[in-house]
Design a protein around this motif. Sequence first.
Motif, PDB file in Angstrom:
ATOM      1  N   GLU A  22       0.831  -1.212   0.000  1.00  0.00           N
ATOM      2  CA  GLU A  22       0.000   0.000   0.000  1.00  0.00           C
ATOM      3  C   GLU A  22       0.862   1.257   0.000  1.00  0.00           C
ATOM      4  OE1 GLU A  22      -3.548   2.074   2.586  1.00  0.00           O
ATOM      5  OE2 GLU A  22      -3.127  -0.052   2.884  1.00  0.00           O
ATOM      6  N   GLU A  23       1.949   1.254   0.761  1.00  0.00           N
ATOM      7  CA  GLU A  23       2.834   2.422   0.810  1.00  0.00           C
ATOM      8  C   GLU A  23       3.471   2.673  -0.561  1.00  0.00           C
ATOM      9  OE1 GLU A  23       6.935   3.820   3.019  1.00  0.00           O
ATOM     10  OE2 GLU A  23       5.662   2.366   4.038  1.00  0.00           O
ATOM     11  N   ALA A  24       3.932   1.625  -1.225  1.00  0.00           N
ATOM     12  CA  ALA A  24       4.524   1.764  -2.562  1.00  0.00           C
ATOM     13  C   ALA A  24       3.474   2.261  -3.555  1.00  0.00           C
ATOM     14  CB  ALA A  24       5.104   0.433  -3.019  1.00  0.00           C
ATOM     15  N   ARG A  25       2.224   1.846  -3.364  1.00  0.00           N
ATOM     16  CA  ARG A  25       1.143   2.297  -4.245  1.00  0.00           C
ATOM     17  C   ARG A  25       0.943   3.802  -4.122  1.00  0.00           C
ATOM     18  NH1 ARG A  25      -2.096  -2.105  -3.164  1.00  0.00           N
ATOM     19  NH2 ARG A  25      -3.209  -0.988  -1.546  1.00  0.00           N
ATOM     20  N   HIS A  26       0.967   4.352  -2.897  1.00  0.00           N
ATOM     21  CA  HIS A  26       0.792   5.791  -2.676  1.00  0.00           C
ATOM     22  C   HIS A  26       1.945   6.584  -3.293  1.00  0.00           C
ATOM     23  CE1 HIS A  26      -2.767   5.461  -0.272  1.00  0.00           C
ATOM     24  NE2 HIS A  26      -2.185   4.663   0.622  1.00  0.00           N
ATOM     25  N   VAL A  27       3.164   6.088  -3.116  1.00  0.00           N
ATOM     26  CA  VAL A  27       4.338   6.780  -3.687  1.00  0.00           C
ATOM     27  C   VAL A  27       4.254   6.773  -5.209  1.00  0.00           C
ATOM     28  CG1 VAL A  27       6.848   6.649  -3.974  1.00  0.00           C
ATOM     29  CG2 VAL A  27       5.827   6.317  -1.713  1.00  0.00           C
ATOM     30  N   CYS A  28       3.920   5.627  -5.779  1.00  0.00           N
ATOM     31  CA  CYS A  28       3.809   5.511  -7.235  1.00  0.00           C
ATOM     32  C   CYS A  28       2.709   6.439  -7.760  1.00  0.00           C
ATOM     33  CB  CYS A  28       3.522   4.066  -7.620  1.00  0.00           C
ATOM     34  SG  CYS A  28       3.388   3.828  -9.391  1.00  0.00           S
ATOM     35  N   PHE A  29       1.588   6.523  -7.053  1.00  0.00           N
ATOM     36  CA  PHE A  29       0.491   7.391  -7.482  1.00  0.00           C
ATOM     37  C   PHE A  29       0.954   8.843  -7.537  1.00  0.00           C
ATOM     38  CE2 PHE A  29      -2.847  10.358  -6.304  1.00  0.00           C
ATOM     39  CZ  PHE A  29      -3.750  10.166  -7.332  1.00  0.00           C
ATOM     40  N   SER A  30       1.636   9.298  -6.477  1.00  0.00           N
ATOM     41  CA  SER A  30       2.084  10.699  -6.430  1.00  0.00           C
ATOM     42  C   SER A  30       3.023  11.022  -7.593  1.00  0.00           C
ATOM     43  CB  SER A  30       2.798  10.986  -5.108  1.00  0.00           C
ATOM     44  OG  SER A  30       1.889  10.853  -4.051  1.00  0.00           O
ATOM     45  N   LYS A  31       3.968  10.125  -7.840  1.00  0.00           N
ATOM     46  CA  LYS A  31       4.933  10.386  -8.920  1.00  0.00           C
ATOM     47  C   LYS A  31       4.264  10.343 -10.285  1.00  0.00           C
ATOM     48  CE  LYS A  31       9.056   8.798  -6.535  1.00  0.00           C
ATOM     49  NZ  LYS A  31      10.151   7.830  -6.523  1.00  0.00           N
ATOM     50  N   ARG A  32       3.443   9.340 -10.512  1.00  0.00           N
ATOM     51  CA  ARG A  32       2.790   9.210 -11.819  1.00  0.00           C
ATOM     52  C   ARG A  32       1.778  10.331 -12.044  1.00  0.00           C
ATOM     53  NH1 ARG A  32       3.482   4.081 -14.990  1.00  0.00           N
ATOM     54  NH2 ARG A  32       5.265   3.192 -13.908  1.00  0.00           N
ATOM     55  N   ARG A  33       1.085  10.774 -10.997  1.00  0.00           N
ATOM     56  CA  ARG A  33       0.125  11.873 -11.140  1.00  0.00           C
ATOM     57  C   ARG A  33       0.836  13.135 -11.616  1.00  0.00           C
ATOM     58  NH1 ARG A  33      -1.186  13.757  -5.825  1.00  0.00           N
ATOM     59  NH2 ARG A  33       0.431  15.266  -6.272  1.00  0.00           N
ATOM     60  N   ASN A  34       1.959  13.453 -11.000  1.00  0.00           N
ATOM     61  CA  ASN A  34       2.722  14.635 -11.421  1.00  0.00           C
ATOM     62  C   ASN A  34       3.191  14.492 -12.869  1.00  0.00           C
ATOM     63  OD1 ASN A  34       2.418  15.902  -8.963  1.00  0.00           O
ATOM     64  ND2 ASN A  34       4.316  15.078  -8.125  1.00  0.00           N
ATOM     65  N   GLY A  35       3.598  13.299 -13.259  1.00  0.00           N
ATOM     66  CA  GLY A  35       4.030  13.077 -14.642  1.00  0.00           C
ATOM     67  C   GLY A  35       2.900  13.274 -15.632  1.00  0.00           C
ATOM     68  N   VAL A  36       1.700  12.762 -15.297  1.00  0.00           N
ATOM     69  CA  VAL A  36       0.543  12.910 -16.181  1.00  0.00           C
ATOM     70  C   VAL A  36       0.162  14.388 -16.304  1.00  0.00           C
ATOM     71  CG1 VAL A  36      -1.921  12.438 -16.381  1.00  0.00           C
ATOM     72  CG2 VAL A  36      -0.357  10.595 -15.839  1.00  0.00           C
ATOM     73  N   PHE A  37       0.151  15.102 -15.186  1.00  0.00           N
ATOM     74  CA  PHE A  37      -0.192  16.523 -15.222  1.00  0.00           C
ATOM     75  C   PHE A  37       0.830  17.320 -16.043  1.00  0.00           C
ATOM     76  CE2 PHE A  37      -2.901  16.718 -11.073  1.00  0.00           C
ATOM     77  CZ  PHE A  37      -3.877  15.957 -11.699  1.00  0.00           C
ATOM     78  N   THR A  38       2.098  16.993 -15.900  1.00  0.00           N
ATOM     79  CA  THR A  38       3.144  17.683 -16.663  1.00  0.00           C
ATOM     80  C   THR A  38       2.962  17.456 -18.157  1.00  0.00           C
ATOM     81  OG1 THR A  38       4.702  17.450 -14.839  1.00  0.00           O
ATOM     82  CG2 THR A  38       5.652  17.899 -17.004  1.00  0.00           C
ATOM     83  N   LYS A  39       2.699  16.206 -18.539  1.00  0.00           N
ATOM     84  CA  LYS A  39       2.499  15.899 -19.961  1.00  0.00           C
ATOM     85  C   LYS A  39       1.270  16.620 -20.511  1.00  0.00           C
ATOM     86  CE  LYS A  39       5.799  12.995 -20.915  1.00  0.00           C
ATOM     87  NZ  LYS A  39       6.821  13.295 -21.900  1.00  0.00           N
ATOM     88  N   ALA A  40       0.197  16.664 -19.735  1.00  0.00           N
ATOM     89  CA  ALA A  40      -1.021  17.347 -20.175  1.00  0.00           C
ATOM     90  C   ALA A  40      -0.763  18.844 -20.353  1.00  0.00           C
ATOM     91  CB  ALA A  40      -2.150  17.113 -19.180  1.00  0.00           C
ATOM     92  N   ALA A  41      -0.043  19.447 -19.409  1.00  0.00           N
ATOM     93  CA  ALA A  41       0.276  20.883 -19.519  1.00  0.00           C
ATOM     94  C   ALA A  41       1.174  21.137 -20.727  1.00  0.00           C
ATOM     95  CB  ALA A  41       0.946  21.368 -18.233  1.00  0.00           C
ATOM     96  N   ASP A  42       2.151  20.245 -20.986  1.00  0.00           N
ATOM     97  CA  ASP A  42       3.022  20.386 -22.146  1.00  0.00           C
ATOM     98  C   ASP A  42       2.219  20.298 -23.441  1.00  0.00           C
ATOM     99  OD1 ASP A  42       5.150  20.625 -20.454  1.00  0.00           O
ATOM    100  OD2 ASP A  42       5.952  18.608 -20.813  1.00  0.00           O
ATOM    101  N   LEU A  43       1.293  19.366 -23.497  1.00  0.00           N
ATOM    102  CA  LEU A  43       0.452  19.216 -24.684  1.00  0.00           C
ATOM    103  C   LEU A  43      -0.352  20.489 -24.938  1.00  0.00           C
ATOM    104  CD1 LEU A  43      -0.694  17.344 -26.905  1.00  0.00           C
ATOM    105  CD2 LEU A  43      -2.443  16.673 -25.263  1.00  0.00           C
ATOM    106  N   SER A  44      -0.874  21.052 -23.897  1.00  0.00           N
ATOM    107  CA  SER A  44      -1.651  22.279 -24.038  1.00  0.00           C
ATOM    108  C   SER A  44      -0.774  23.443 -24.482  1.00  0.00           C
ATOM    109  CB  SER A  44      -2.335  22.618 -22.712  1.00  0.00           C
ATOM    110  OG  SER A  44      -2.996  23.848 -22.818  1.00  0.00           O
ATOM    111  N   THR A  45       0.414  23.538 -23.897  1.00  0.00           N
ATOM    112  CA  THR A  45       1.319  24.641 -24.225  1.00  0.00           C
ATOM    113  C   THR A  45       1.821  24.530 -25.662  1.00  0.00           C
ATOM    114  OG1 THR A  45       2.035  24.788 -21.937  1.00  0.00           O
ATOM    115  CG2 THR A  45       3.475  25.793 -23.586  1.00  0.00           C
ATOM    116  N   LEU A  46       2.246  23.341 -26.054  1.00  0.00           N
ATOM    117  CA  LEU A  46       2.835  23.167 -27.372  1.00  0.00           C
ATOM    118  C   LEU A  46       1.815  23.239 -28.499  1.00  0.00           C
ATOM    119  CD1 LEU A  46       5.322  20.265 -26.603  1.00  0.00           C
ATOM    120  CD2 LEU A  46       5.881  22.653 -26.997  1.00  0.00           C
TER     121      LEU A  46
END
Length: 196
Positions: A22-46
Amino acid sequence: MARKKKASHGRKKIAIRRIASEEARHVCFSKRRNGVFTKAADLSTLRGAEVAVIVNSPVGNPYSLGIPGVNQVIDRYSTRSPMPLEPNNPYRASRIGELNAQCMELSRRLDLANARKAEMGARVREAAERNPYAKLVDDIDQGLGSRELKVAEEALRGVRAQGERRLGELMRGGGACSDGCESSEDDGRPVPVRVA
């Protein structure tokens, strides 16, 4: 005794399956969420795309990213109609302003280039009209016969002879020097004088 170097497995493909801890799941969620948001913002900007991402964490906390806004993108998606241009929308207004500025700059550069092209064409035509040998060169380029080439050769020899005569006059000091020359006292040849 030499130590053996461990063989690296390199990058391996990770099987996509539920993380057991469960702890590894929470850490993975936080990292992957930030990655998804970054990619979405990049797509919008570009690309200027309108993006909405909504994610619920394993404990039920909602996270969202929307450009220009989550509600606007969801409304557009749910009604399947194009979003009307809103004068109050700062994102669209700034993007349209940027594109208009780029368009005006490119238009200005094109006008300058066309003006330069016209000016250079006029200068070339004027120089060709003043030069009596320009027509001769044009005729040579268009493929003269042997008789015409001999006439052109004689004309060029005449030009060379005139140039050599003029050079001889200048070397003897017989002609006016247009560069501001003075003759040297030791051999009588013109010597350039530098004006400071």
